[in-house]
Design an enzyme around this catalytic site. Structure first.
Site, PDB file in Angstrom:
ATOM      1  N   ASP A  62       0.951  -1.175   0.013  1.00  0.00           N
ATOM      2  CA  ASP A  62       0.254  -0.107   0.016  1.00  0.00           C
ATOM      3  C   ASP A  62       0.947   1.297   0.205  1.00  0.00           C
ATOM      4  O   ASP A  62       2.173   1.160   0.195  1.00  0.00           O
ATOM      5  CB  ASP A  62      -0.914  -0.070   1.229  1.00  0.00           C
ATOM      6  N   TYR A 123       6.863  -9.719   6.569  1.00  0.00           N
ATOM      7  CA  TYR A 123       6.862  -8.415   7.227  1.00  0.00           C
ATOM      8  C   TYR A 123       7.393  -7.986   8.318  1.00  0.00           C
ATOM      9  O   TYR A 123       7.363  -8.902   9.311  1.00  0.00           O
ATOM     10  CB  TYR A 123       5.485  -7.888   6.876  1.00  0.00           C
TER      11      TYR A 123
END
Length: 283
Positions: A62, A123
């Site tokens: 994003d 992540y």
């Protein structure tokens, strides 16, 4: 092998970027700056190609999210690859902006697909509860949380989220897309510098999943919720207004994992199947 397939070479790209000035990975209408658009433009320019060759990425990040170990692939005409591959990496370095780098370019093994061959994505989310705030040199990569955090309580809560579940309560729903994922790792460690780093690894992630999970754990860490609360939200299966999607700048895609070369094609096929939980009905 068909003539059409033989005419192209699938090339794997390993890359990283600072997401602060990008409107995410994927190309968008309206001229917004994106990582995909930047690399595709540079690739077209340095190969002097009349057309744009589209990238496929392991994880579509994003706006504002960083990547250290992103992976993508592109199918280039065999003659273009043959002419340019020796100097392509250096030419891209000269053309790309300094906040995005391609570190490796190589012909991909048979069956490789940057998105569908991946078996996990890892992540890291970084946050500090230092009452003085974030080190100015790290402000673009670390979230400031202005309540003291109990990392042990956060890890206790995290253990209740591991495994295969429908993560609808922690995802932004997209029409026709499943929210079933296998969360393989969710753990938090406070470093000597006081920064708390959350490691989040799953076979795949749905939209806003990592940042929603971190938002729930922060509520536990600062004492606003008990450690069993995130698992209760998960079991309810609906979005909870108390779960905040934390800001993107603390999030970095660190690594993408792939199986051995001989298993790539099978993984590619498996990942395209729509998932259901054991015992779930069809309707």
């Amino acid at each position: 092998m068909s003539d059409e397939v033989a005419a192209f070479v699938r090339v794997r790209l390993d890359l990283s970027y600072d997401g602060r000035e990008f409107s995410g990975w994927a190309k968008q209408a309206g001229g917004r700056r994106t990582v995909q658009g930047e690399i595709e433009d540079a690739l077209r320019t340095v190969t002097r190609s009349p057309e744009t060759y589209e990238l496929t990425v392991a994880g579509r990040t994003d706006a504002g999210v960083h990547a250290r170990g992103q992976v993508a692939h592109v199918d280039l005409p065999r003659e273009v690859w043959a002419e340019h591959h020796v100097k392509l990496l250096k030419r891209l370095a000269g053309r790309l902006s300094r906040d995005v780098r391609v570190w490796a370019l190589r012909e991909a093994p048979s069956g490789f697909n940057a998105r569908f061959s991946a078996v996990w994505r890892r992540y890291a989310y970084r946050v500090t509860d230092n009452p003085g705030g974030v080190d100015p040199l790290l402000r673009g990569h670390v979230l400031w949380h202005d309540w003291p955090l109990d990392v042990d309580a956060m890890n206790e809560a995290a253990r209740g989220l591991l495994g295969e579940h429908d993560f609808a309560a922690y995802c932004k729903k997209r029409e026709g897309a499943t929210t079933i994922r296998t969360l393989q790792e969710l753990s938090l460690v406070r470093g000597e510098d006081g920064i708390v780093t959350a490691t989040v690894r799953a076979d795949a992630f749905c939209h806003n999943m990592v940042r929603s999970l971190i938002g729930a754990l922060l509520f536990v860490g600062d004492g606003h919720r008990t450690p069993d609360w995130p698992a209760k939200v998960l079991a309810a299966g609906v979005r909870d207004s108390a779960v905040h999607v934390v800001r993107p700048h603390g999030l970095t895609l660190e690594e993408v994992g792939y199986p051995a070369d001989e298993l790539l094609a099978a993984r590619n096929k498996e990942a395209r199947n729509r998932r259901t939980l054991p015992g779930a009905g069809c309707c």
